[in-house]
Write an enzyme that holds these catalytic residues in place. Sequence first.
Site, PDB file in Angstrom:
ATOM      1  N   ASP A 143       0.958  -1.172   0.048  1.00  0.00           N
ATOM      2  CA  ASP A 143       0.022   0.080   0.015  1.00  0.00           C
ATOM      3  C   ASP A 143       0.806   1.211   0.143  1.00  0.00           C
ATOM      4  O   ASP A 143       1.628   1.365   1.083  1.00  0.00           O
ATOM      5  CB  ASP A 143      -0.900   0.074   1.214  1.00  0.00           C
ATOM      6  CG  ASP A 143      -1.880   1.228   1.491  1.00  0.00           C
ATOM      7  OD1 ASP A 143      -1.818   2.247   0.715  1.00  0.00           O
ATOM      8  OD2 ASP A 143      -2.868   1.154   2.056  1.00  0.00           O
ATOM      9  N   SER A 166      -0.925  11.648 -15.901  1.00  0.00           N
ATOM     10  CA  SER A 166      -2.168  12.080 -16.713  1.00  0.00           C
ATOM     11  C   SER A 166      -2.009  13.421 -17.211  1.00  0.00           C
ATOM     12  O   SER A 166      -0.972  14.046 -16.909  1.00  0.00           O
ATOM     13  CB  SER A 166      -3.179  12.116 -15.515  1.00  0.00           C
ATOM     14  OG  SER A 166      -4.447  12.444 -16.305  1.00  0.00           O
ATOM     15  N   TYR A 176      -8.284  15.615  -8.037  1.00  0.00           N
ATOM     16  CA  TYR A 176      -7.562  14.729  -8.979  1.00  0.00           C
ATOM     17  C   TYR A 176      -6.244  15.720  -9.899  1.00  0.00           C
ATOM     18  O   TYR A 176      -5.206  15.113  -9.834  1.00  0.00           O
ATOM     19  CB  TYR A 176      -8.206  13.933  -9.786  1.00  0.00           C
ATOM     20  CG  TYR A 176      -7.462  13.077 -10.868  1.00  0.00           C
ATOM     21  CD1 TYR A 176      -6.668  12.095 -10.296  1.00  0.00           C
ATOM     22  CD2 TYR A 176      -7.665  13.368 -12.279  1.00  0.00           C
ATOM     23  CE1 TYR A 176      -5.967  11.354 -11.373  1.00  0.00           C
ATOM     24  CE2 TYR A 176      -7.010  12.450 -13.344  1.00  0.00           C
ATOM     25  CZ  TYR A 176      -6.153  11.534 -12.800  1.00  0.00           C
ATOM     26  OH  TYR A 176      -5.262  10.633 -13.614  1.00  0.00           O
ATOM     27  N   LYS A 185      -2.179  15.419  -9.561  1.00  0.00           N
ATOM     28  CA  LYS A 185      -1.246  15.258 -10.617  1.00  0.00           C
ATOM     29  C   LYS A 185      -0.398  16.715 -10.987  1.00  0.00           C
ATOM     30  O   LYS A 185       0.532  16.344 -11.554  1.00  0.00           O
ATOM     31  CB  LYS A 185      -2.241  14.770 -11.832  1.00  0.00           C
ATOM     32  CG  LYS A 185      -2.844  13.392 -11.782  1.00  0.00           C
ATOM     33  CD  LYS A 185      -1.809  12.442 -11.612  1.00  0.00           C
ATOM     34  CE  LYS A 185      -2.635  10.885 -11.537  1.00  0.00           C
ATOM     35  NZ  LYS A 185      -1.382   9.752 -11.422  1.00  0.00           N
TER      36      LYS A 185
END
Length: 301
Positions: free
Chosen positions: A68, A147, A160, A164
């Site tokens: 993890d 991304s 999100y 990133k």
Amino acid sequence: MKDARGSFGFTRAWGASPVVLITGCSSGIGRAVAQRAVSAGFTTVATARNPQTLRELEAAGCVVRALDVTDDAARRGVVAELEETYGGVDALVNNAGYGELGPFEEVPPDRWEQQFRTNVFGPVALAQLVLPGMRARGHGRIVNVSSMAGELVLPVGAAYHGSKFALEAAMEALWLEVRRFGVEVSLVQPGAVNSRWGDNVPALKEYASGVYGELVTEMAEQMAKRLPRGASVEYAASVVLRALTDRRPRLRYRVGVDAHVLLPLSRVLPARVWTAWVRKQFPSMRRPAPAQGPVADGIHR
């Protein structure tokens, strides 16, 4: 496919195949990267929170471990084991991550924290753990699956996008700092990919009745339409392998038509033109919002 055993600076002094540690291998891009890496001759350590999901990779020749990326003891334990067993980690692929989607105002702070723990702090901590060995050996690769969301922003993805953008900034700074030690850092920027990342679409439903309900529904519809037509996980994995084995790796690699088209456009178009295009994709952004009463905790549920 390039063979890692003769791959540009990766041949170990004792002749063993280079060791690559990959996170988030239970499915999608991470799983495909592990399959390609072991086929290319890497000693491939595939990890996931649940090692039971890695049985096929183990059968294919990968070393599998539970990891993890938000757990400091687990991170340290895996890296220490690889240093003891193999003498170090030659390459790290930070792939584990997910997208916390929802309107800025309505995503609870604890979900913001978990998003950054997974997408930023985990990859940063793993890189810090493997870097001393890489510097000492004079070679290494750190490849981060980021991304196109790390360079451009769309609505309903504040947490999100924030994670990133932070990952890209941190890794670009690292790239500047460690190239002189023989350590290369790359960011792989997929656009739409036909993978389980689309499982986030149903999660958006919890925000559909809130103040931003129309916008959330439009985003869910966009994702449901675009993700199945995106790049394959196999193609995305092939780009990650390029970043691992290129003689002169680039800082950024784009994956998919949308990443190759939208990222350059977001940079060269005037801000007003780019914003107008984004608004065109979401009709609710072009209409006045209905009046709403205050909510005590600022979070709509």
